[in-house]
Design a protein around this motif. Sequence first.
Motif, PDB file in Angstrom:
ATOM      1  N   ARG A 275    -127.869-114.458  82.577  1.00 41.17           N
ATOM      2  CA  ARG A 275    -129.292-114.720  82.859  1.00 41.17           C
ATOM      3  C   ARG A 275    -129.790-115.871  81.996  1.00 41.17           C
ATOM      4  NH1 ARG A 275    -128.082-109.425  82.663  1.00 41.17           N
ATOM      5  NH2 ARG A 275    -128.745-108.058  84.391  1.00 41.17           N
ATOM      6  N   PRO A 276    -129.195-117.049  82.119  1.00 45.87           N
ATOM      7  CA  PRO A 276    -129.603-118.163  81.240  1.00 45.87           C
ATOM      8  C   PRO A 276    -131.057-118.582  81.425  1.00 45.87           C
ATOM      9  CG  PRO A 276    -128.135-118.926  82.992  1.00 45.87           C
ATOM     10  CD  PRO A 276    -128.112-117.426  83.032  1.00 45.87           C
ATOM     11  N   GLU A 277    -131.604-118.432  82.622  1.00 45.41           N
ATOM     12  CA  GLU A 277    -132.999-118.826  82.831  1.00 45.41           C
ATOM     13  C   GLU A 277    -133.948-117.890  82.090  1.00 45.41           C
ATOM     14  OE1 GLU A 277    -133.952-121.552  84.132  1.00 45.41           O
ATOM     15  OE2 GLU A 277    -131.895-122.115  84.591  1.00 45.41           O
ATOM     16  N   GLU A 278    -133.630-116.597  82.081  1.00 52.05           N
ATOM     17  CA  GLU A 278    -134.449-115.649  81.317  1.00 52.05           C
ATOM     18  C   GLU A 278    -134.387-115.975  79.827  1.00 52.05           C
ATOM     19  OE1 GLU A 278    -133.559-111.582  82.051  1.00 52.05           O
ATOM     20  OE2 GLU A 278    -133.615-111.779  84.240  1.00 52.05           O
ATOM     21  N   LEU A 279    -133.210-116.388  79.360  1.00 54.53           N
ATOM     22  CA  LEU A 279    -133.059-116.746  77.951  1.00 54.53           C
ATOM     23  C   LEU A 279    -133.932-117.945  77.615  1.00 54.53           C
ATOM     24  CD1 LEU A 279    -131.474-116.175  75.318  1.00 54.53           C
ATOM     25  CD2 LEU A 279    -129.800-117.853  76.105  1.00 54.53           C
TER      26      LEU A 279
ATOM     27  N   HIS B 219    -122.071-119.995  77.461  1.00 52.98           N
ATOM     28  CA  HIS B 219    -122.575-118.625  77.366  1.00 52.98           C
ATOM     29  C   HIS B 219    -121.372-117.679  77.420  1.00 52.98           C
ATOM     30  CE1 HIS B 219    -126.575-120.297  78.259  1.00 52.98           C
ATOM     31  NE2 HIS B 219    -125.953-120.986  79.210  1.00 52.98           N
ATOM     32  N   LEU B 220    -121.275-116.809  76.434  1.00 51.72           N
ATOM     33  CA  LEU B 220    -120.133-115.895  76.349  1.00 51.72           C
ATOM     34  C   LEU B 220    -120.542-114.493  76.734  1.00 51.72           C
ATOM     35  CD1 LEU B 220    -117.168-115.387  75.532  1.00 51.72           C
ATOM     36  CD2 LEU B 220    -117.982-114.972  73.209  1.00 51.72           C
ATOM     37  N   ALA B 221    -119.833-113.907  77.700  1.00 50.64           N
ATOM     38  CA  ALA B 221    -120.069-112.525  78.122  1.00 50.64           C
ATOM     39  C   ALA B 221    -118.749-111.774  78.015  1.00 50.64           C
ATOM     40  CB  ALA B 221    -120.598-112.473  79.554  1.00 50.64           C
TER      41      ALA B 221
ATOM     42  N   THR C  24    -128.864-127.645  75.429  1.00 52.13           N
ATOM     43  CA  THR C  24    -127.489-127.453  74.970  1.00 52.13           C
ATOM     44  C   THR C  24    -127.392-126.482  73.798  1.00 52.13           C
ATOM     45  OG1 THR C  24    -127.736-129.428  73.578  1.00 52.13           O
ATOM     46  CG2 THR C  24    -126.746-129.716  75.752  1.00 52.13           C
ATOM     47  N   ASP C  25    -128.530-125.963  73.328  1.00 53.82           N
ATOM     48  CA  ASP C  25    -128.507-125.041  72.182  1.00 53.82           C
ATOM     49  C   ASP C  25    -127.764-123.752  72.537  1.00 53.82           C
ATOM     50  OD1 ASP C  25    -129.629-123.905  69.543  1.00 53.82           O
ATOM     51  OD2 ASP C  25    -130.303-122.463  71.049  1.00 53.82           O
ATOM     52  N   GLN C  26    -126.937-123.284  71.593  1.00 51.04           N
ATOM     53  CA  GLN C  26    -126.172-122.054  71.792  1.00 51.04           C
ATOM     54  C   GLN C  26    -126.482-121.004  70.721  1.00 51.04           C
ATOM     55  OE1 GLN C  26    -121.952-122.648  72.547  1.00 51.04           O
ATOM     56  NE2 GLN C  26    -122.303-124.772  73.098  1.00 51.04           N
ATOM     57  N   THR C  27    -127.479-121.259  69.881  1.00 51.09           N
ATOM     58  CA  THR C  27    -127.739-120.365  68.752  1.00 51.09           C
ATOM     59  C   THR C  27    -128.906-119.410  68.981  1.00 51.09           C
ATOM     60  OG1 THR C  27    -129.167-122.028  67.709  1.00 51.09           O
ATOM     61  CG2 THR C  27    -126.834-122.060  67.130  1.00 51.09           C
ATOM     62  N   PHE C  28    -129.811-119.728  69.920  1.00 52.51           N
ATOM     63  CA  PHE C  28    -130.983-118.877  70.096  1.00 52.51           C
ATOM     64  C   PHE C  28    -130.593-117.448  70.457  1.00 52.51           C
ATOM     65  CE2 PHE C  28    -134.391-117.133  72.832  1.00 52.51           C
ATOM     66  CZ  PHE C  28    -135.412-117.108  71.898  1.00 52.51           C
ATOM     67  N   VAL C  29    -129.604-117.303  71.337  1.00 53.50           N
ATOM     68  CA  VAL C  29    -129.193-115.959  71.734  1.00 53.50           C
ATOM     69  C   VAL C  29    -128.638-115.181  70.538  1.00 53.50           C
ATOM     70  CG1 VAL C  29    -126.819-116.583  72.376  1.00 53.50           C
ATOM     71  CG2 VAL C  29    -127.937-114.646  73.484  1.00 53.50           C
ATOM     72  N   GLN C  30    -128.076-115.892  69.549  1.00 52.10           N
ATOM     73  CA  GLN C  30    -127.561-115.197  68.374  1.00 52.10           C
ATOM     74  C   GLN C  30    -128.690-114.657  67.502  1.00 52.10           C
ATOM     75  OE1 GLN C  30    -124.445-114.494  68.182  1.00 52.10           O
ATOM     76  NE2 GLN C  30    -123.972-115.692  70.013  1.00 52.10           N
ATOM     77  N   TRP C  31    -129.845-115.339  67.512  1.00 50.84           N
ATOM     78  CA  TRP C  31    -131.027-114.765  66.849  1.00 50.84           C
ATOM     79  C   TRP C  31    -131.410-113.440  67.520  1.00 50.84           C
ATOM     80  CZ3 TRP C  31    -134.169-116.741  62.835  1.00 50.84           C
ATOM     81  CH2 TRP C  31    -133.794-117.990  62.344  1.00 50.84           C
TER      82      TRP C  31
ATOM     83  N   ILE D  11    -129.543-101.259  76.691  1.00 48.83           N
ATOM     84  CA  ILE D  11    -128.735-102.490  76.663  1.00 48.83           C
ATOM     85  C   ILE D  11    -128.443-102.836  75.214  1.00 48.83           C
ATOM     86  CG2 ILE D  11    -128.662-104.941  77.253  1.00 48.83           C
ATOM     87  CD1 ILE D  11    -130.564-104.300  79.564  1.00 48.83           C
ATOM     88  N   ALA D  12    -127.203-102.628  74.800  1.00 46.82           N
ATOM     89  CA  ALA D  12    -126.822-102.887  73.408  1.00 46.82           C
ATOM     90  C   ALA D  12    -126.236-104.282  73.225  1.00 46.82           C
ATOM     91  CB  ALA D  12    -125.819-101.832  72.922  1.00 46.82           C
ATOM     92  N   ASP D  13    -125.537-104.796  74.238  1.00 48.19           N
ATOM     93  CA  ASP D  13    -124.898-106.105  74.115  1.00 48.19           C
ATOM     94  C   ASP D  13    -125.869-107.177  74.614  1.00 48.19           C
ATOM     95  OD1 ASP D  13    -123.244-108.305  74.064  1.00 48.19           O
ATOM     96  OD2 ASP D  13    -121.477-107.193  74.724  1.00 48.19           O
ATOM     97  N   ILE D  14    -126.691-107.680  73.700  1.00 48.21           N
ATOM     98  CA  ILE D  14    -127.711-108.663  74.058  1.00 48.21           C
ATOM     99  C   ILE D  14    -127.069-109.968  74.538  1.00 48.21           C
ATOM    100  CG2 ILE D  14    -129.692-109.966  73.193  1.00 48.21           C
ATOM    101  CD1 ILE D  14    -130.207-106.998  73.322  1.00 48.21           C
ATOM    102  N   GLU D  15    -126.030-110.390  73.865  1.00 47.78           N
ATOM    103  CA  GLU D  15    -125.379-111.658  74.226  1.00 47.78           C
ATOM    104  C   GLU D  15    -124.833-111.610  75.648  1.00 47.78           C
ATOM    105  OE1 GLU D  15    -122.206-114.738  72.199  1.00 47.78           O
ATOM    106  OE2 GLU D  15    -121.855-112.587  71.984  1.00 47.78           O
TER     107      GLU D  15
END
Length: 493
Positions: A146-150, A371-373, A189-196, A136-140
Motif C-alpha cells: 500500500r505505498p500510496e497509503e504510506l 518496499h519489503l514485504a 525515493t525515501d525508504q526510512t519513513f516506514v521504519q519510523w 496488524i503486527a507487521d507494519i512494514e
Amino acid sequence: MRQVFSRWPSLAQSARQSVAEDDHLPDWMQAATVHPAAIRMEDLAAAGLAVGLPVALAFLAGVLAASRSDAVMVLGGGLALCAAAAAAAHVMALRRGRQSAEDGFQAIYERSGISIWREDWTAVAEAVMALRQAGIADIERHFASRPEELRALRSKVMITDVNAFTLEETGATAKDAYLGSLDRLLPDTDQTFVQWLVAIGRGDRFFRSEAHIMCADGRQRDVLFTATLPRARAGFSDVIVTSLDVTAFKRAQAHLAAADTELARTSRITTVGALSASIAHEVNSPLAAIVANAQAALRWLRRPGPDVAEAALALDDVISAATRARDVVARTRAYLGNRGRMVAPIDLVQAARDANLLVEREIRSHGAAVHLAAEDGIPPVPADLIQIQQIFVNLLVNAAQAMAESPGRRDITVAIRRVDGSAAVDVIDTGPGIEPDRRIRIFEPFHSTKVGGMGMGLAICRNLIDAHGGDIWVDAGPDGGAAFHFLLPFAHG
C-alpha cells in the motif's frame, strides 16, 4: 514483529529497551489519555497552599479592620500587606521559574550546534495504533503493498519548528522554508519513513536512521535523524528530532570507494598483463613444437619415397605438444575460476536488506523506492550469502533501470514468503514490463533488453540459482511491470 531496519543500528536499542511482542500493544497505546486540563491532587495541594494562604490572611485582615479599633486596623492592614507581598512574591517566583526554564530550553534548542526539529506525529501515531489494535503486527509488510497509503500518511507529519542552526546549516532565510508537511522534504525515493512506523508500532524507546531530504536550497542532503519516541500518546504532538548532515561524509565515502575501485581495476590490469605474458610464455613453446613437428611430418610424407614411420613419430610429437598447450589453458582456467561456494544457513530477508543498502544510491538516482514485504518465521536457507546478495543486487538494479523513464511512481516491491519446502522471492516493478516473446530469452547470456547492456546479469542470476537447486522465471506484474520470481529450497535434496 521484526527489529527496525536502520542504516545506523544501535546496540543500546536492542539490548536495553523493552519492546512489545507481536500480540501485545506497546505501553504508550495502553496508557490512559491524559488531557492537558486534568487536575492532579499534588497540583491542587500546591495551588491551595500558594494561593489559599494569602487569601486567608487577606480575609482575616478584613475581619480585623471591621472592628474599627485603631490597633486592630493597623494589625489588619499589616496582615493585608503581608498577604499581598506573599502573593506577589509567589507570582514573581513562578514567573522567574518559568522564564528560567524557557530560557534554558531556548539556550539548548537555539544555540546547539546541531539541527533540531519539532514535529507533530499525532495523526501517524493514531493510525499506527489503529493498525495494531486491528491485529496488524507487521507494519512494514502492511504498507509494502500500500505505498500510496504510506505516502498519504507521511503528509500528515507536521514540522512545527526548527532551530536557528538548521537555517544556518542549510542557508534558509526563514523557518517558513521548513514548517509544514514533512512530505515536502522527503522525496518519493525515501525508504526510512516506514521504519519510523515500525518503531512506533513496536513501542521502541528511540529511533535512529539515515535519510535524504530536500532542503530549502533545493539540494538533496543525506542526514542522520535521531529521536526519542514518546511514552504516551500526548507526547506525539511534540516529537524532538535531531538531524546531523552526513552529506560530506557520504561523499568522502563514495570518493574512497571510487579510489578503491580504480586501484582494484589497476591491479587487475597489472595481473592480467602478467598473466597474459605467462600464458604466452607457457603456450608459445608447445605451439612452436607443434609447427616444427607438423612441418617435419609433411617433409617426410612429400619425399619421393615417403617415410611413414618418421612422419608418424613427428605427428606423435604434435599430439604431445598440443596436449601440453591444452593443459596450460586448463590450469589457467582453474586459477581464474570461481571459488567454491561457501554454503551456510542465511537469513534471506536480511540478505535482501543488505543488497538494498549496497545499491541504494543507484536506485535513488533512478527515482525508485524499494518496499519489503516478508512473512514472519521464514527459515534460514542454505546458500552462499555473497551469491544470493548478488542475485538481489542484479534484480533491484535492473528494476530501477527499467523504470528510469517511466512516468508516475517508481516502486520496487520485494516479497519473500514460504512455499512448501522453498523460500519464494518476488521482485516486482512498475515499469514498462517485458514482452512475452522476449521473456523466453531473457536469461540467455549476451541477451539484453537495455541499450548498451551486456546481457550477463540475468544469466549470472540463473546460474547462481541453478547452483543452489532453485528456479527463476519472469512474468508480468500486477501493474504492468516486470515480476521476477525465484525459489530457493530450505534443504538440498
